[in-house]
Design an enzyme around this catalytic site. Structure first.
Site, PDB file in Angstrom:
ATOM      1  CE  LYS A   1      -4.143  -1.661   2.010  1.00 56.19           C
ATOM      2  NZ  LYS A   1      -5.278  -1.606   3.235  1.00 56.19           N
TER       3      LYS A   1
ATOM      4  CG  ASP B   1      -8.415   0.944   3.550  1.00 50.69           C
ATOM      5  OD1 ASP B   1      -9.066   0.172   2.843  1.00 50.69           O
ATOM      6  OD2 ASP B   1      -6.936   0.776   3.418  1.00 50.69           O
TER       7      ASP B   1
HETATM    8  P1  NAP Z   1      -0.058  -3.023   9.921  1.00 52.44           P
HETATM    9  O1  NAP Z   1       0.151  -1.914   9.338  1.00 52.44           O
HETATM   10  O2  NAP Z   1       0.919  -4.409  10.013  1.00 52.44           O
HETATM   11  O3  NAP Z   1      -0.182  -2.771  11.546  1.00 52.44           O
HETATM   12  C1  NAP Z   1      -0.488  -3.355  12.419  1.00 52.44           C
HETATM   13  C2  NAP Z   1      -0.442  -2.557  13.855  1.00 52.44           C
HETATM   14  O4  NAP Z   1      -0.839  -3.488  14.947  1.00 52.44           O
HETATM   15  C3  NAP Z   1       0.710  -1.947  14.272  1.00 52.44           C
HETATM   16  O5  NAP Z   1       0.343  -0.754  14.617  1.00 52.44           O
HETATM   17  C4  NAP Z   1       1.408  -3.086  15.541  1.00 52.44           C
HETATM   18  O6  NAP Z   1       2.198  -2.510  16.354  1.00 52.44           O
HETATM   19  C5  NAP Z   1       0.090  -3.580  15.961  1.00 52.44           C
HETATM   20  N1  NAP Z   1       0.328  -4.669  16.627  1.00 52.44           N
HETATM   21  C6  NAP Z   1       0.310  -5.949  16.018  1.00 52.44           C
HETATM   22  N2  NAP Z   1       0.547  -6.847  17.039  1.00 52.44           N
HETATM   23  C7  NAP Z   1       0.220  -6.373  18.244  1.00 52.44           C
HETATM   24  C8  NAP Z   1       0.041  -6.602  19.475  1.00 52.44           C
HETATM   25  N3  NAP Z   1       0.321  -7.890  19.977  1.00 52.44           N
HETATM   26  N4  NAP Z   1      -0.266  -5.856  20.540  1.00 52.44           N
HETATM   27  C9  NAP Z   1      -0.367  -4.396  20.183  1.00 52.44           C
HETATM   28  N5  NAP Z   1      -0.137  -4.222  18.846  1.00 52.44           N
HETATM   29  C10 NAP Z   1       0.037  -4.953  17.958  1.00 52.44           C
HETATM   30  O7  NAP Z   1      -1.279  -3.770   9.643  1.00 52.44           O
HETATM   31  P2  NAP Z   1      -2.591  -2.944   8.865  1.00 52.44           P
HETATM   32  O8  NAP Z   1      -2.328  -2.752   7.638  1.00 52.44           O
HETATM   33  O9  NAP Z   1      -2.851  -1.620   9.806  1.00 52.44           O
HETATM   34  O10 NAP Z   1      -3.849  -3.929   9.316  1.00 52.44           O
HETATM   35  C11 NAP Z   1      -4.101  -4.231  10.631  1.00 52.44           C
HETATM   36  C12 NAP Z   1      -5.485  -5.086  10.828  1.00 52.44           C
HETATM   37  O11 NAP Z   1      -6.548  -4.174  10.136  1.00 52.44           O
HETATM   38  C13 NAP Z   1      -5.499  -6.339  10.023  1.00 52.44           C
HETATM   39  O12 NAP Z   1      -5.945  -7.337  11.118  1.00 52.44           O
HETATM   40  C14 NAP Z   1      -6.022  -6.106   8.771  1.00 52.44           C
HETATM   41  O13 NAP Z   1      -6.872  -7.240   8.379  1.00 52.44           O
HETATM   42  C15 NAP Z   1      -7.151  -5.054   9.375  1.00 52.44           C
HETATM   43  N6  NAP Z   1      -7.833  -4.286   8.146  1.00 52.44           N
HETATM   44  C16 NAP Z   1      -9.073  -4.444   7.880  1.00 52.44           C
HETATM   45  C17 NAP Z   1      -9.549  -3.679   6.883  1.00 52.44           C
HETATM   46  C18 NAP Z   1     -11.150  -3.979   6.423  1.00 52.44           C
HETATM   47  O14 NAP Z   1     -11.641  -3.559   5.486  1.00 52.44           O
HETATM   48  N7  NAP Z   1     -11.909  -4.444   7.475  1.00 52.44           N
HETATM   49  C19 NAP Z   1      -8.822  -3.081   6.068  1.00 52.44           C
HETATM   50  C20 NAP Z   1      -7.763  -2.755   6.474  1.00 52.44           C
HETATM   51  C21 NAP Z   1      -6.836  -3.476   7.689  1.00 52.44           C
HETATM   52  P3  NAP Z   1       3.696  -2.289  16.020  1.00 52.44           P
HETATM   53  O15 NAP Z   1       3.844  -1.371  15.139  1.00 52.44           O
HETATM   54  O16 NAP Z   1       4.137  -1.977  17.384  1.00 52.44           O
HETATM   55  O17 NAP Z   1       4.166  -3.734  15.527  1.00 52.44           O
END
Ligand code: NAP
Length: 507
Positions: free
Chosen positions: A302, A338
């Site tokens: 992205k 998004d």
């Molecule tokens: P990302 O950029 O990898 O970000 C993930 C975030 O989660 C980071 O801030 C990470 O912290 C944090 N995290 C991971 N494990 C953690 C834990 N054990 N405790 C606390 N914080 C934790 O991923 P993303 O693109 O934002 O996506 C995140 C989620 O949103 C995914 O599950 C995705 O499927 C969902 N999502 C859904 C939609 C939808 O349409 N429904 C759209 C987009 C995303 P660190 O930086 O410290 O690692």
């Protein structure tokens, strides 16, 4: 097989004669022809060709007989003196074609095969050889009704080699089946027939695939509408790595079909953005000749995708990520649906202005949510496991930042969870917050959509909060993408139905 369209070939991989007979009956509803993989059968007497009579008694479709040699992916060792006559005589008497490996043709030739019923094939389960053209030319020296090349794609550009071969075969007017196996080869399985391949293979059930990357006949027929795809069918798809389990293809394709739009949405596994954009997207350099009109972009591309675009709209620029590309003439424009997609489910419940919102997580999804919330005048605090990350992001969007473990020290109206915690195949059943911490929130919104009810949402429901599943955002952002590509509004209910079917009964 000159009388097109005979496109979806169901591969029968049953291990017993009785099950194969049932599958042959079922195939007629799912496919245009069938391939009977005799080498899978464990209770078949291979020495008696006439046994094929009863095996094929109920065939309603043209049948390709295949009994692979072990060195070409066969399931059991069989004496060539048994295997080859079975195929050649079987095709003459009971079936429509037999598929014989080019490497074994010398022995087969002595048995006087009916050339009008012969498919001569080349398989490579390790790679797409660089000299594919030379291999094809060697294949052509063997007379046959159809030639077949199936190779493993290890890189998306390997798929390009298959499309180039199909183009060549079309110009030379030679019937060819060409397939790139593996997840990155998916587009050859889906688009191949529209680009000249005589057929594409499909499994009768999810757990019955006979080659890597194979789809089911049902997916080919009802999700991708293979039999309606033409060379000028407009192309959209999702690029990411991996994409095989993405829900987006079923949602978008269902919506295209409902509006009778000649557009298909493909899962495109992209590991290397540079070569994908050069070979498949950039109008001035691309070698794939297809009417591409738009792409969804998912993890991990992205952010990196932005440098490949001619233009990025203001919200995507501010969020720092693009999830949608529109191809307009020679220009590539990036958007981010998004943010609005995340806000729509919340705004259906009420205005966000002045609402105290907690955003859990500081990754890509959090950025889109922060943009959406601040645009709407919400009072936002972003909480992350690392205080530093929360504050950095908070400063960028001019909101409050705090460590995740201080959550219960604040009062929030709305909680939006944007980390992957609770997701299926990742950390299902886990939650970052104790149920007691949720009671004060009016709304709890989890961006995770699989499962539909995460542990967090279950606890929130039990605490009396209004809950919103990530499916709502998934649908809303997809509907916005659909509109950007087509100028039309899709049926969100139809998309929901397709997504729920794909996610399974428990979501
Ligand atoms: P990302 O950029 O990898 O970000 C993930 C975030 O989660 C980071 O801030 C990470 O912290 C944090 N995290 C991971 N494990 C953690 C834990 N054990 N405790 C606390 N914080 C934790 O991923 P993303 O693109 O934002 O996506 C995140 C989620 O949103 C995914 O599950 C995705 O499927 C969902 N999502 C859904 C939609 C939808 O349409 N429904 C759209 C987009 C995303 P660190 O930086 O410290 O690692």
């Amino acid at each position: 097989m000159s009388h097109q369209p005979a496109r979806i070939c169901a591969v029968i991989t049953e291990t017993t004669v009785a099950a194969a007979q049932q599958a042959i009956k079922r195939a007629s509803a799912a496919a245009d022809l069938l391939e009977l993989r005799l080498d899978y059968l464990r209770d078949f007497d291979f020495t008696r060709t006439e046994n094929l009579r009863s095996l094929l008694a109920d065939k309603a479709l043209p049948v390709i007989l295949t009994c692979r040699a072990v060195d070409e992916g066969g399931k059991q060792p069989l004496d060539e003196a048994i295997r080859l006559p079975l195929l050649i005589e079987g095709a003459k008497q009971y079936a429509d074609y037999c598929d014989i490996e080019a490497a074994h043709f010398e022995s087969a030739e002595k048995l006087s095969p009916d050339l009008s019923k012969l498919i001569i094939s080349y398989h490579n389960f390790a790679e797409t050889p660089a000299n594919l053209d030379a291999i094809y030319e060697r294949l052509l020296t063997i007379p046959a009704a159809i030639h077949k090349i199936a190779v493993r794609a290890n890189h998306l550009n390997d798929t390009l080699a298959i499309f180039q071969l199909l183009q060549r075969a079309e110009v030379e007017q030679r019937p060819l089946i060409a397939i790139a196996m593996n997840e990155v080869g998916a587009i050859s399985r889906l688009l191949g027939t529209a680009y000249g391949s005589r057929l594409t293979y499909g499994a009768l059930a999810d757990d019955q695939t006979s080659a890597p990357g194979q789809f089911t006949c049902d997916e080919l027929q009802t999700v991708y509408r293979i039999n309606q795809l033409r060379r000028d069918t407009r192309i959209t798809g999702i690029i990411g790595n991996p994409v095989a389990h993405s829900v987006s293809p079923v949602m978008h394709n269902a919506a295209f079909a409902a509006l009778n739009l000649d557009v298909v949405y493909l899962p495109i596994a992209v590991a290397d953005l540079a070569s994908f954009f050069t070979a498949f997207v950039q109008p001035e350099s691309r070698r794939m000749n297809w009417p591409l009109c738009g792409l969804s972009v998912t993890i991990p591309h992205k952010v990196a995708v932005m440098k490949w675009l001619d233009e990025v709209d203001e919200s995507a620029e501010r969020i720092g990520a693009v999830n949608t590309i529109v191809v307009a003439g020679n220009r590539l424009k990036g958007y981010n649906t998004d943010a609005q997609g995340a806000m729509e489910p919340l705004e259906k419940i009420g205005a966000l202005k002045g609402q105290r919102c907690a955003v859990l997580g500081a990754g890509g999804a959090a950025r889109a949510v922060l943009y959406g919330l601040t645009q709407r005048g919400a009072k936002v605090t972003v909480l992350a496991r690392e205080d530093r990350k929360a504050r950095l992001l908070a400063d960028e969007f001019q909101v409050q930042g705090a460590a995740l473990d201080t959550f219960s020290q604040h009062d929030f109206d709305i909680l939006i969870h944007t980390t992957p915690i609770g997701m299926r195949h990742h950390s299902e059943g886990e939650s970052l917050l104790e149920p007691a911490a949720l009671a004060a929130c009016k709304i709890v919104y989890d961006l995770v959509y699989n499962p539909l009810e995460t542990r967090l949402l279950k606890a929130a429901r039990q605490a009396g909060c209004v809950t919103i599943s990530g499916l709502e955002m998934l649908l809303a952002q997809a509907a916005l993408q659909f509109e950007l590509w087509t100028g039309q509004k899709p049926s969100v209910e139809l998309m929901r139905h397709a997504a729920l079917k794909k996610l399974g009964p428990a979501g």
